[in-house]
Write a protein that holds these residues in place. Structure first.
Motif, mmCIF file in Angstrom:
data_model
loop_
_atom_site.group_PDB
_atom_site.id
_atom_site.type_symbol
_atom_site.label_atom_id
_atom_site.label_comp_id
_atom_site.label_asym_id
_atom_site.label_seq_id
_atom_site.Cartn_x
_atom_site.Cartn_y
_atom_site.Cartn_z
ATOM 1 N N LEU A 510 -46.842 92.914 -26.280
ATOM 2 C CA LEU A 510 -46.688 93.647 -24.963
ATOM 3 C C LEU A 510 -47.333 95.245 -24.995
ATOM 4 N N PHE A 511 -47.426 95.596 -26.141
ATOM 5 C CA PHE A 511 -48.041 97.377 -26.362
ATOM 6 C C PHE A 511 -49.333 97.306 -26.476
ATOM 7 N N ASP A 512 -49.872 96.156 -27.582
ATOM 8 C CA ASP A 512 -51.174 96.555 -27.937
ATOM 9 C C ASP A 512 -52.157 95.588 -27.161
ATOM 10 N N VAL A 513 -51.646 94.371 -26.841
ATOM 11 C CA VAL A 513 -52.801 93.394 -26.031
ATOM 12 C C VAL A 513 -52.686 93.853 -24.382
ATOM 13 N N LEU A 514 -51.371 93.822 -24.044
ATOM 14 C CA LEU A 514 -51.146 93.959 -22.704
ATOM 15 C C LEU A 514 -51.226 95.592 -22.163
ATOM 16 N N GLY A 515 -50.902 96.496 -23.179
ATOM 17 C CA GLY A 515 -50.977 97.619 -23.003
ATOM 18 C C GLY A 515 -49.771 98.352 -22.101
ATOM 19 N N LEU A 516 -48.803 97.699 -22.089
ATOM 20 C CA LEU A 516 -47.447 98.168 -21.458
ATOM 21 C C LEU A 516 -47.050 99.300 -22.150
ATOM 22 N N SER A 517 -46.388 100.033 -21.340
ATOM 23 C CA SER A 517 -45.735 101.182 -21.828
ATOM 24 C C SER A 517 -44.229 101.373 -22.089
ATOM 25 N N SER A 518 -43.756 102.042 -22.984
ATOM 26 C CA SER A 518 -42.348 102.213 -23.278
ATOM 27 C C SER A 518 -42.031 103.328 -24.169
ATOM 28 N N GLY A 519 -41.191 104.258 -23.800
ATOM 29 C CA GLY A 519 -40.942 105.420 -24.706
ATOM 30 C C GLY A 519 -39.852 105.232 -25.681
ATOM 31 N N VAL A 520 -39.145 104.074 -25.741
ATOM 32 C CA VAL A 520 -38.192 103.557 -26.639
ATOM 33 C C VAL A 520 -38.667 103.226 -27.842
ATOM 34 N N LYS A 521 -38.158 103.784 -29.062
ATOM 35 C CA LYS A 521 -38.574 103.469 -30.118
ATOM 36 C C LYS A 521 -37.980 103.422 -31.439
ATOM 37 N N THR A 522 -38.079 102.631 -32.497
ATOM 38 C CA THR A 522 -36.975 102.385 -33.461
ATOM 39 C C THR A 522 -37.094 103.721 -34.386
ATOM 40 N N LYS A 524 -37.977 103.825 -37.342
ATOM 41 C CA LYS A 524 -39.334 104.052 -37.999
ATOM 42 C C LYS A 524 -40.476 104.523 -37.085
ATOM 43 N N GLY A 525 -40.075 104.637 -35.926
ATOM 44 C CA GLY A 525 -41.334 105.178 -34.955
ATOM 45 C C GLY A 525 -42.037 104.226 -34.302
ATOM 46 N N GLU A 526 -41.555 102.598 -34.320
ATOM 47 C CA GLU A 526 -42.299 101.528 -33.813
ATOM 48 C C GLU A 526 -41.478 101.563 -32.384
ATOM 49 N N LYS A 527 -42.233 100.906 -31.226
ATOM 50 C CA LYS A 527 -41.903 100.608 -30.245
ATOM 51 C C LYS A 527 -40.933 99.507 -30.221
ATOM 52 N N THR A 528 -39.913 99.436 -29.615
ATOM 53 C CA THR A 528 -38.973 98.334 -29.679
ATOM 54 C C THR A 528 -38.997 97.314 -28.531
ATOM 55 N N THR A 529 -38.369 96.253 -28.888
ATOM 56 C CA THR A 529 -38.546 94.906 -28.028
ATOM 57 C C THR A 529 -37.053 94.568 -27.729
ATOM 58 N N ARG A 530 -36.185 95.501 -27.749
ATOM 59 C CA ARG A 530 -34.883 95.005 -27.215
ATOM 60 C C ARG A 530 -34.661 94.782 -25.886
ATOM 61 N N VAL A 531 -33.399 94.198 -25.618
ATOM 62 C CA VAL A 531 -33.153 93.955 -24.015
ATOM 63 C C VAL A 531 -33.309 95.021 -23.147
ATOM 64 N N ASP A 532 -32.871 95.980 -23.217
ATOM 65 C CA ASP A 532 -32.998 97.067 -22.049
ATOM 66 C C ASP A 532 -34.438 97.187 -21.764
ATOM 67 N N VAL A 533 -35.264 97.296 -22.877
ATOM 68 C CA VAL A 533 -36.554 97.809 -22.704
ATOM 69 C C VAL A 533 -37.321 96.567 -22.022
#
Length: 853
Positions: A510-522, A524-533
């Motif tokens: 999602l975030f490296d290959v396709l370059g989609l944006s999300s400001g929600v992080k875990t 640990k500072g990693e972008k999350t893939t939870r349902v609301d995102v």
């Protein structure tokens, strides 16, 4: 030397002359314990930390190397340098590459983790001896102010040496019982191991004289279903008649300290124990131990003496049952348990009925729902909170991981100390909670609802519900096929294959290959893939996010239900026997587990297909009765909202009425979309939904959602006043109440953290409504069960899910049952709830759950 710490950084110092004492778990950590915990001796702890790293101390370690892998490598190669030198020969490619690439990180980590033992110490050792404290006057002050707990924890009382405090101060087999004290426990503990009839008879007499006895059972399984099939075994029973005065009666141990004098006699006793199961059984259990179980028990023959050098002969269950049975039903002796429903299951499987009863877990739940603390309503947590005492944990007795054994294999002295303590603490808790309950207004709720529900749930759990495994297997294959199609579609969109079930791989796509944006992080500072995102990304038009959500839905249904439910089917009767948790939800709602039947979706075709696999016995049908909009009816009644009350009384569609008021149109002009939006607003108010939450649910802007909510409250002003008054009172009192007076504590209402405070406000708005519905449903279940038992009906309750009760009834009884159960449910709020809105129940019948629903 003793290091007073549980920090693993200190474990490198442990040796034959150095021990650690963990004050949190009240245990000694020596060389053997370090090896049990981490798989390596203390001399290799620095090497282990060098490989695993420690993010809290900024020690990098080697990526991908955990404790198990590190201990395996160190046992193979002997040291960190040995591992690094042999890295090229490691078979696993990724592990080999990581070790070779991060060798210098590992060496740096070694230097960071190793404690220095060559530092100049300027202060002489003798200057570090404790100089004591001036406590003159403090102890007297604390006593005058009745600060007993603080006095106990202040260290002003009796001092104990490390050697004394590291021991578990239980009464052993020694004659001298003067040291029978736990650290910080002023009560002398007299814990007896009962292996003679004369001793057991004495304890029965003690219980009769006391008029109260705490009971607890020890078993080989925590599954209540296992006691219906004969797989679970009763290992022992503990009794307590006073603070510190308890005993343990072993009946099913096979450890090294159990004396086996004659194999034939032993087999006879085991057979007696199996035959006794079912006699006088309230629910008609009739199990005997299998030949395989007997063979396992015979393997104990010839075992040596126990660690204490003594051997014991257990009493046969047939005699224990014969001696205890009159006590179990003696109306003059109160039987107290913690999570008594479990013990009732076990003892009734062995032909023993227990009455009268009290349950400290339910007392705590009625008194303190919502402010449980980290220990919840578990016995260990309550003992710490109310008595200030740490209990021996179950894992301390049976072990962990590969070292774990069943309670039947525990040495009797250890079993006695653990089991007797459970009964002892239960009785002490009862004495503490009883006074609070008597001074409260919750006695009716405790006695009339919670305690009254135990037998109802035991019967439902015992009876279970039939499931067609072949239907589920077919659905499982169908769902897997749908997942595979989605996996192919997503791989094409991503341009490469990936595992949708791997958050790491999904994040990369999602975030490296396709370059989609999300400001929600875990954290640990990693972008999350939870349902609301994923939902946000799907709303933005990203097809891969929509497909991921769909894949997760199919995957959850397949793994949680289609594939798992057939495995949960009992070998005894082919039915699924869920366990209802009485304290699982703070609002008082029942929850189910092993398996969880509460979360089967009803809006999707796949969810409905799972419900179709639930079927009645031959010649029976399902009768499903569901409260119609009970939470909205309760809201209208509690808030005194006249328009809503009138609509419910006159049978007007409440969602259409709401749409009419909010959108300014006639009820007849309300279309499906406006009704859907009004329904979301109605239930959003019940659940304290924010404008943001409503905007997400309706796929509209936050501003538009705010306007909807504003219009709603301007039309239904009484609801707005109710909301404001409720929050004001909750912030002042710290709790809200249901219609039956169930008190639900909400502790973060005055928090300075805005997120926590907003969450607490939603809880405060929802709890009285959902809790009131739970109270009413429980009252209905008790009344339905009473009718079925008193009239000896063939019909049985088989499920309770949310606002719905499902019965399995003979076709010839269906008309009568529908009318009578419907009447009971609609009148379950009377006479105590004082509702101004009538309750209504919808009903349906069918040859499966979906058809009936």
């Amino acid at each position: 030397v003793v290091i007073d710490s549980s920090d693993k950084d200190m474990m490198q110092l442990v040796s034959s002359d150095v021990e650690m004492f963990d004050p949190l778990k009240n245990r000694v950590i020596d060389e053997a314990e370090v090896e049990v915990l981490y798989g390596v001796p203390p001399s290799l702890m620095v090497d282990l930390q060098a490989l695993t790293g420690d993010s809290s101390d900024n020690i990098p370690g080697v990526p991908g190397i955990g404790v198990k892998t590190a201990s395996l490598l160190l046992r193979t190669y002997g040291s960190l340098e040995g591992v690094l030198a042999g890295a090229e020969g490691i078979a696993q490619p990724k592990r080999r590459q990581q070790l070779m690439e991060h060798a210098e990180d590992a060496r740096l980590s070694y230097r960071l983790a190793k404690l220095r033992d060559d530092v100049e110490v300027s202060v002489p050792l003798e200057d570090l001896v404790s100089q004591g404290r001036d406590t003159s006057g403090v102890e007297d002050f604390l006593i005058r102010q009745n600060f007993r707990r603080f006095l106990k924890g202040s260290g002003l009382g009796k001092k104990e040496s490390y050697g004394e405090s590291k021991k578990r101060m239980f009464v052993s087999d020694v004659e001298d019982k003067s040291e029978a004290l736990l650290q910080e426990d002023s009560v002398e503990r007299c814990y007896d191991l009962v292996v003679e009839e004369s001793e057991l008879l004495k304890w029965v007499e003690k219980a009769r004289k006391a008029g109260i006895v705490a009971i607890d059972t020890e078993t080989t399984s925590l599954s209540t279903e296992s006691f219906m099939t004969g797989e679970g075994e009763l290992v022992g029973v503990s009794l307590s008649v006073g603070a510190g005065e308890a005993c343990y009666i072993p009946v099913g141990h096979r450890g090294a300290d159990v004396k086996v004098e004659d194999a034939g006699e032993e087999d006879a006793e085991k057979e007696d124990m199996g035959e006794e199961r079912g006699e006088g059984d309230l629910f008609g259990y009739s199990e005997r131990q299998s030949e395989e179980k007997k063979a396992e028990e015979q393997e104990t023959e010839g075992l040596g003496e126990g660690e204490d050098g003594r051997q014991y002969r257990q009493l046969p269950w047939s005699r224990v049952k014969e001696i205890l049975s009159p006590l179990w039903v003696d109306e003059s002796v109160l039987k107290v348990g913690h999570n008594l429903k479990y013990d009732v299951h076990v003892l009734e499987a062995y032909g023993c009925r227990v009455t009268p009863r009290a349950d400290t877990m339910l007392m705590s739940f009625v008194l303190d729902a919502g402010r449980e603390g980290s220990g919840g309503h578990r016995l260990e947590g309550l003992a710490k909170r109310h008595l200030g005492l740490e209990m021996v944990s179950f894992e301390d007795v049976v072990g962990r991981g590969r070292q774990k054994k069943t309670f039947a294999d525990v040495l009797l002295a250890e079993a006695r100390d653990y089991a007797a303590e459970d009964a002892d603490m239960t009785l002490r808790l009862y004495e503490v909670l009883k006074g609070r309950l008597e001074r409260s207004s919750h006695q009716g709720l405790y006695h009339g609802v919670e305690m009254g529900l135990i037998d109802v749930l035991v019967r439902m759990e015992r009876w279970g519900v039939r499931v067609e495994g072949d239907v589920l297997e077919s659905l499982g294959r169908k769902l897997r096929g749908q997942e595979e199609v989605l996996e192919g579609d997503m791989s094409r969109l991503a341009g490469e294959s990936f595992l949708p079930g791997s958050p790491k791989q999904v994040r990369h796509i999602l975030f490296d290959v396709l370059g989609l944006s999300s400001g929600v992080k875990t954290k640990k500072g990693e972008k999350t893939t939870r349902v609301d995102v994923l939902e946000d990304l799907a709303e933005e038009g990203h097809e891969i996010a929509r497909l991921l959500l769909k894949w997760r839905g199919f995957n959850k249904l397949r793994s949680t239900y289609a594939e798992s439910l057939p495995k949960e089917m009992s070998i005894r009767d082919g039915r699924v026997h869920t366990t209802y948790a009485m304290t699982g939800a703070r609002t008082g709602r029942l929850s189910s587990q092993s398996p969880n039947l509460q979360n089967i979706p009803i809006r999707t075709e796949e969810g409905r297909e799972i419900r179709r696999s639930f079927v009645p016995e031959e010649g029976m049908i399902f009768l499903a009765l569901d409260y119609n909009q009970i939470e909205l009816r309760l809201l209208a009644s509690l808030a005194g909202e006249e328009t809503m009350r009138r609509a419910f009384s006159e049978g007007v569609d409440i969602h259409a009425l709401t749409a009419s008021r909010v959108f300014g149109v006639e009820v007849e002009e309300v279309d499906g979309e406006k009704r859907r939006q009004a329904k979301a607003i109605n239930f959003g108010i019940v659940y304290g939904m924010s404008a943001y939450g409503l905007s997400r649910q309706l796929s509209i802007g936050v501003g538009e959602a705010k306007e909807f909510i504003g219009s709603y409250f301007s039309e239904f002003e009484a609801l707005h006043a109710y909301k404001e008054d409720l929050l004001e009172a909750a912030k002042k009192n710290g709790y809200v109440e249901t219609v039956l007076g169930r008190r639900l504590y909400v502790e973060a209402l005055n928090s300075k953290n805005g997120t926590l405070r907003a969450h607490a406000e939603r809880q405060a708005l929802n709890a009285p409504i959902q809790g009131s519905a739970a109270d009413i449903i429980k009252r209905a279940m008790i009344r339905i069960d009473k009718m079925l038992q008193e009239e000896q009906k063939v019909s049985r309750m088989v499920l309770q899910v949310h606002d719905e009760i499902v019965l399995e009834v003979p076709e010839g009884e269906a008309d009568e049952m529908e009318e009578r159960v419907k009447g009971i449910m609609e009148g379950a709020g009377e006479p105590f709830c004082g509702l101004s809105v009538p309750l209504r129940v919808d009903s349906g019948r069918g040859l499966n759950w979906e058809e009936a629903h």
